[in-house]
Structure formats: C-alpha cells, structure tokens
Design a protein around this motif. Sequence first.
Motif, PDB file in Angstrom:
ATOM      1  N   ALA A 208       8.527 -19.041   6.484  1.00 13.45           N
ATOM      2  CA  ALA A 208       9.756 -19.532   5.844  1.00 13.45           C
ATOM      3  C   ALA A 208       9.921 -18.919   4.457  1.00 13.45           C
ATOM      4  CB  ALA A 208       9.705 -21.060   5.759  1.00 13.45           C
ATOM      5  N   GLY A 209       8.774 -18.717   3.748  1.00 17.18           N
ATOM      6  CA  GLY A 209       8.858 -18.091   2.431  1.00 17.18           C
ATOM      7  C   GLY A 209       9.351 -16.658   2.512  1.00 17.18           C
ATOM      8  N   VAL A 210       8.903 -15.903   3.528  1.00 16.22           N
ATOM      9  CA  VAL A 210       9.386 -14.525   3.704  1.00 16.22           C
ATOM     10  C   VAL A 210      10.880 -14.522   3.988  1.00 16.22           C
ATOM     11  CG1 VAL A 210       9.236 -12.501   5.198  1.00 16.22           C
ATOM     12  CG2 VAL A 210       7.136 -13.634   4.412  1.00 16.22           C
ATOM     13  N   LEU A 211      11.356 -15.440   4.832  1.00 25.56           N
ATOM     14  CA  LEU A 211      12.793 -15.534   5.119  1.00 25.56           C
ATOM     15  C   LEU A 211      13.574 -15.866   3.853  1.00 25.56           C
ATOM     16  CD1 LEU A 211      12.745 -17.462   8.528  1.00 25.56           C
ATOM     17  CD2 LEU A 211      13.214 -15.035   8.147  1.00 25.56           C
ATOM     18  N   ALA A 212      13.031 -16.783   3.030  1.00 26.89           N
ATOM     19  CA  ALA A 212      13.721 -17.149   1.792  1.00 26.89           C
ATOM     20  C   ALA A 212      13.769 -15.960   0.837  1.00 26.89           C
ATOM     21  CB  ALA A 212      13.011 -18.335   1.132  1.00 26.89           C
ATOM     22  N   ALA A 213      12.660 -15.176   0.776  1.00 24.41           N
ATOM     23  CA  ALA A 213      12.650 -14.005  -0.100  1.00 24.41           C
ATOM     24  C   ALA A 213      13.643 -12.955   0.376  1.00 24.41           C
ATOM     25  CB  ALA A 213      11.232 -13.425  -0.157  1.00 24.41           C
ATOM     26  N   ALA A 214      13.726 -12.740   1.701  1.00 23.49           N
ATOM     27  CA  ALA A 214      14.697 -11.790   2.238  1.00 23.49           C
ATOM     28  C   ALA A 214      16.127 -12.268   1.960  1.00 23.49           C
ATOM     29  CB  ALA A 214      14.469 -11.622   3.736  1.00 23.49           C
TER      30      ALA A 214
ATOM     31  N   ALA B 125      13.843  -9.544  -7.160  1.00 22.64           N
ATOM     32  CA  ALA B 125      13.684 -10.466  -6.030  1.00 22.64           C
ATOM     33  C   ALA B 125      12.639  -9.980  -5.040  1.00 22.64           C
ATOM     34  CB  ALA B 125      15.034 -10.656  -5.338  1.00 22.64           C
ATOM     35  N   TYR B 126      12.507  -8.665  -4.889  1.00 23.85           N
ATOM     36  CA  TYR B 126      11.550  -8.114  -3.923  1.00 23.85           C
ATOM     37  C   TYR B 126      10.104  -8.474  -4.241  1.00 23.85           C
ATOM     38  CZ  TYR B 126      11.117  -4.643  -7.622  1.00 23.85           C
ATOM     39  OH  TYR B 126      10.926  -4.036  -8.841  1.00 23.85           O
ATOM     40  N   LEU B 127       9.804  -8.859  -5.507  1.00 28.34           N
ATOM     41  CA  LEU B 127       8.427  -9.220  -5.859  1.00 28.34           C
ATOM     42  C   LEU B 127       7.937 -10.439  -5.082  1.00 28.34           C
ATOM     43  CD1 LEU B 127       8.341  -8.634  -9.729  1.00 28.34           C
ATOM     44  CD2 LEU B 127       7.376  -7.200  -7.922  1.00 28.34           C
ATOM     45  N   PHE B 128       8.862 -11.337  -4.741  1.00 24.03           N
ATOM     46  CA  PHE B 128       8.455 -12.506  -3.962  1.00 24.03           C
ATOM     47  C   PHE B 128       7.889 -12.072  -2.610  1.00 24.03           C
ATOM     48  CE2 PHE B 128      11.554 -14.494  -6.863  1.00 24.03           C
ATOM     49  CZ  PHE B 128      10.786 -15.550  -7.337  1.00 24.03           C
ATOM     50  N   VAL B 129       8.514 -11.061  -1.985  1.00 22.31           N
ATOM     51  CA  VAL B 129       8.021 -10.573  -0.698  1.00 22.31           C
ATOM     52  C   VAL B 129       6.622  -9.973  -0.856  1.00 22.31           C
ATOM     53  CG1 VAL B 129       8.496  -9.060   1.249  1.00 22.31           C
ATOM     54  CG2 VAL B 129      10.386 -10.101  -0.006  1.00 22.31           C
ATOM     55  N   TYR B 130       6.447  -9.177  -1.897  1.00 18.65           N
ATOM     56  CA  TYR B 130       5.144  -8.566  -2.140  1.00 18.65           C
ATOM     57  C   TYR B 130       4.025  -9.615  -2.220  1.00 18.65           C
ATOM     58  CZ  TYR B 130       6.183  -3.617  -3.007  1.00 18.65           C
ATOM     59  OH  TYR B 130       6.505  -2.286  -2.864  1.00 18.65           O
TER      60      TYR B 130
ATOM     61  N   ALA C 240      -0.558 -13.955   2.409  1.00 20.75           N
ATOM     62  CA  ALA C 240      -0.783 -14.126   3.842  1.00 20.75           C
ATOM     63  C   ALA C 240      -2.073 -13.435   4.266  1.00 20.75           C
ATOM     64  CB  ALA C 240       0.401 -13.568   4.622  1.00 20.75           C
ATOM     65  N   GLY C 241      -2.355 -12.245   3.729  1.00 18.72           N
ATOM     66  CA  GLY C 241      -3.600 -11.558   4.050  1.00 18.72           C
ATOM     67  C   GLY C 241      -4.823 -12.296   3.565  1.00 18.72           C
ATOM     68  N   MET C 242      -4.722 -12.966   2.420  1.00 17.87           N
ATOM     69  CA  MET C 242      -5.858 -13.685   1.860  1.00 17.87           C
ATOM     70  C   MET C 242      -6.046 -15.044   2.523  1.00 17.87           C
ATOM     71  SD  MET C 242      -6.604 -14.666  -2.129  1.00 17.87           S
ATOM     72  CE  MET C 242      -5.182 -15.753  -2.231  1.00 17.87           C
ATOM     73  N   ARG C 243      -4.941 -15.667   2.917  1.00 14.88           N
ATOM     74  CA  ARG C 243      -4.994 -17.049   3.390  1.00 14.88           C
ATOM     75  C   ARG C 243      -5.197 -17.154   4.897  1.00 14.88           C
ATOM     76  NH1 ARG C 243      -5.407 -21.083   5.407  1.00 14.88           N
ATOM     77  NH2 ARG C 243      -4.560 -23.143   4.947  1.00 14.88           N
ATOM     78  N   LEU C 244      -4.686 -16.193   5.692  1.00 15.14           N
ATOM     79  CA  LEU C 244      -4.647 -16.333   7.141  1.00 15.14           C
ATOM     80  C   LEU C 244      -5.588 -15.340   7.828  1.00 15.14           C
ATOM     81  CD1 LEU C 244      -0.778 -16.622   7.571  1.00 15.14           C
ATOM     82  CD2 LEU C 244      -2.432 -18.497   7.545  1.00 15.14           C
ATOM     83  N   PRO C 245      -5.932 -15.626   9.070  1.00 14.69           N
ATOM     84  CA  PRO C 245      -6.661 -14.623   9.865  1.00 14.69           C
ATOM     85  C   PRO C 245      -5.840 -13.355  10.035  1.00 14.69           C
ATOM     86  CG  PRO C 245      -6.810 -16.800  10.878  1.00 14.69           C
ATOM     87  CD  PRO C 245      -5.816 -16.916   9.770  1.00 14.69           C
TER      88      PRO C 245
ATOM     89  N   PRO D 108      -2.187 -13.255  12.491  1.00 12.75           N
ATOM     90  CA  PRO D 108      -0.965 -13.828  11.915  1.00 12.75           C
ATOM     91  C   PRO D 108      -0.602 -13.209  10.581  1.00 12.75           C
ATOM     92  CG  PRO D 108      -2.775 -15.406  11.816  1.00 12.75           C
ATOM     93  CD  PRO D 108      -3.223 -14.278  12.672  1.00 12.75           C
ATOM     94  N   ALA D 109      -1.597 -12.779   9.787  1.00 13.81           N
ATOM     95  CA  ALA D 109      -1.293 -12.151   8.503  1.00 13.81           C
ATOM     96  C   ALA D 109      -0.551 -10.836   8.712  1.00 13.81           C
ATOM     97  CB  ALA D 109      -2.582 -11.915   7.723  1.00 13.81           C
ATOM     98  N   LEU D 110      -1.004 -10.012   9.647  1.00 12.49           N
ATOM     99  CA  LEU D 110      -0.319  -8.743   9.922  1.00 12.49           C
ATOM    100  C   LEU D 110       1.071  -8.986  10.505  1.00 12.49           C
ATOM    101  CD1 LEU D 110      -3.298  -6.664  11.386  1.00 12.49           C
ATOM    102  CD2 LEU D 110      -2.208  -6.403   9.146  1.00 12.49           C
ATOM    103  N   ALA D 111       1.220 -10.031  11.313  1.00 14.52           N
ATOM    104  CA  ALA D 111       2.542 -10.350  11.862  1.00 14.52           C
ATOM    105  C   ALA D 111       3.515 -10.716  10.745  1.00 14.52           C
ATOM    106  CB  ALA D 111       2.420 -11.492  12.868  1.00 14.52           C
ATOM    107  N   LEU D 112       3.073 -11.509   9.775  1.00 14.27           N
ATOM    108  CA  LEU D 112       3.942 -11.866   8.652  1.00 14.27           C
ATOM    109  C   LEU D 112       4.246 -10.646   7.788  1.00 14.27           C
ATOM    110  CD1 LEU D 112       2.502 -15.334   7.533  1.00 14.27           C
ATOM    111  CD2 LEU D 112       4.767 -14.876   8.490  1.00 14.27           C
ATOM    112  N   ALA D 113       3.243  -9.757   7.623  1.00 15.69           N
ATOM    113  CA  ALA D 113       3.490  -8.543   6.852  1.00 15.69           C
ATOM    114  C   ALA D 113       4.546  -7.681   7.533  1.00 15.69           C
ATOM    115  CB  ALA D 113       2.189  -7.763   6.681  1.00 15.69           C
TER     116      ALA D 113
END
Length: 391
Positions: free
Chosen positions: A83-89, A100-105, A111-116, A119-124
């Motif tokens: 949802a955060g990625v959608l909000a940043a987009a 605004a693009y910094l939020f996506v970064y 996501a890479g630090m928090r998730l396996p 799912p982290a690569l999928a969000l990326a």
Amino acid sequence: MPVPAIDSPAGPSWLPGQPGQPVQWLVSAVVMLAALITVRPVGTSGWGLAVALLLPVNCLFLASRHLPGSMLPDRVAVIWLGAGVLAAAALMTASQEGSAYLFVYFLAGHAGMRLPARPALALAALASGLSTLVLLTGLGPGNHEVPWPVGLTFGLPVLLGMMNRLQRQAMASTLDAARSAERAAHAEARSTVLTERARIARDVHDVLAHSLAGVNMQLELADALLEAGDLDRAREVTGTAHGLVRESLRQAQWTVHTLREDALPLVGSLRAMVESSGHRQGLEVTGDERDLPAPVSQNLLRIAQEALTNATRYAPGASVRVTLDYRAGEVALSIVNGPPPRPPAAVPGGSGMGLIGMRERVALLKGGITAGPITEGADVGGWQVSAVVPA
C-alpha cells in the motif's frame, strides 16, 4: 572465568539495522522534510489537494518502517508496504516537481530489510514498474525532472535492504552462539564444582567414616566393661580407641596434604603410607617407574588409603601386600590382605561408601577396579583390591 552477559537478538535500539536507530530516524525526517518543502503543487483543489492528502500518508508509511517487527507480522507487512508503494506512486502521479520518488526508494529498501527475499523482490518489481509507468506515460500534471528510465532503478534499494537483513541475521547468529557458549561455560563450571564436591565427600568419608565408627565401638565396649568392673579390659579397649584416633589423625594429615597439593610423589607417598599403617612388609614396585599425572597419583593414593584402612579394621593382624606395577600405557595397584588371625569384631556404621568411592575414583580415570574376598590360593579368606588405570 566469568563470561559477560550477552544482549538478546532484539538488543538495544542502536545496533545496526535495529528499529529506532537514531540515524535511521534522522534520514526519514530529512526525506519527509524535503518532500514537504519540494513536492508541488499543494493546494485545496485538484492535483494540489491530492498532493496535500498524499504527503502525510506517504510520511506515515515511511515512518512505519521504524516500528518493531513484532508489531507487523510478515503477511501484514507485505500488504502495508504494498500500500505504501501505491501511495508513493500516486504522489509521483499527482506532483509536478519535488522529491516524491524518494518515498519509493526508501520503501523498497525497507522491504528488502524487513521481508523474506521473494516478497521483497516482488515489492521492488512493483515499485520499479509503477514508477516507470508514471514517468513514461506522464500521468497527472507531469514530472519532467526525472527521465522515465530512472524509474527502473527505483526498486534497486531492495538489494541494500536484503544485505542489511543478512547482516542482522549474522549478528543474531553470533549473539546466539555467544549465549550458547556462555551457557556451556556455566554448565561446565557447575559440573566442575559438583565433581570437586564429590571428591571432597569421598576424602571426608575415607578419613572419618571408618575411624569414627571404630572409635565409637571401642568406647561403647569400654563403657560396658566399666559397668562390669573389668578395669583391665576397659584400659585395653581404651588404648585401642586411642590408637584409632592416632591413625585417624595420620589419615587426616594425608587428606589435607592431598587437597593442598596438585601432585604427590606416588611411590614415596605410598611407601610412607604403608609403613605408617603398621604393615612392615612395605611396598613392592615393578616395571619402569615414571611420573604420572596428578589426578592418577592422588586417586591411587586415596584408593590405597581406603584399602589399608579396611584391612586394619576388618582383618587386624593379617598380612598385607601392596604392589604397584608400571605397565605400558597403564599402572596397576593391588592391595591384598590375608585372613585375620582371629574373627574380627563387628565394626558398626559400615555403609559401603568406601568401595563406592574407590569405584568412582577409578571411573574418573577411565580405568577398572575389582574388590572382593579371595577364594583360592594362600590368602583364602582374605580380601583383595586391584585397580588398573591408564597412565
């Protein structure tokens, strides 16, 4: 040696990659402040109203990366970060200029630090795809500051996040290993203490149990003789009790000596012990005499002391032979007493702990011991103790 206490995996908040790290909070604050200053338009209608609403939402999603992991399980975190990625987009779509693009970064990195990994690569991929779509199609008022190919890189921070995650896992593994080592050290120290207590208990028994039982028997017999008016026999029994006390004092001296010294000369100490016990046959040594480890010498001396004490009490006047045999890779100690010249008086208080103590000593040295009556040969009716230990 005391082992320093180790923090738990959650640990203090200042550890690298931990929630609430001051530097991370500072970076988030700078990103949010830069967005509030640079992202435009901001207004009360149209795209300006959309930006005004999306800015605090994106700041909320960015701040949520500092929450402890226990507050957001992985499944919830995937949905939340998506949802955060959608909000940043959406903020990139509504804004015309700014950061605004910094939020996506930063959301991709988190996501890479928090998730396996999966799912982290999928969000990326979602972050890169949406960002590229926004920049390529020019949705909204347009953002001409960032060319669309850059949008493909917006998901790359996930790799940094994954490296950070691996670093944290390695640190947690190191801490777990340190805690395991600490527990092992404590267990070893406790085992050492218990072993030493058992050794002291055996020494105390060797010195006191038989001696006190014998003295008690003699004193009870002396009381009975005094009541019967047999003064001569009472004096004889009292003299025997005095002899037992003197013998106990000699044994106590040996015990204190062995507790204080790391190593005793085995042959010399054993010869003196045999002679002081009243058995004039002395000690027979066979094989090539050599220095032995301190635990071997100490335990063999204690076994000999127990065996000689038993021979004196249960077979008074019997012949005793003590042999120390140096063999290849081992040493053997044998104490043999013949049958008593007369039936021995009953000695109260026997508990069998002496033989148990001897077996424990030999077991500690990974050797073997036999103890029992002699049923054949010249010493039939006597007793034999034979211990063989590696050395």
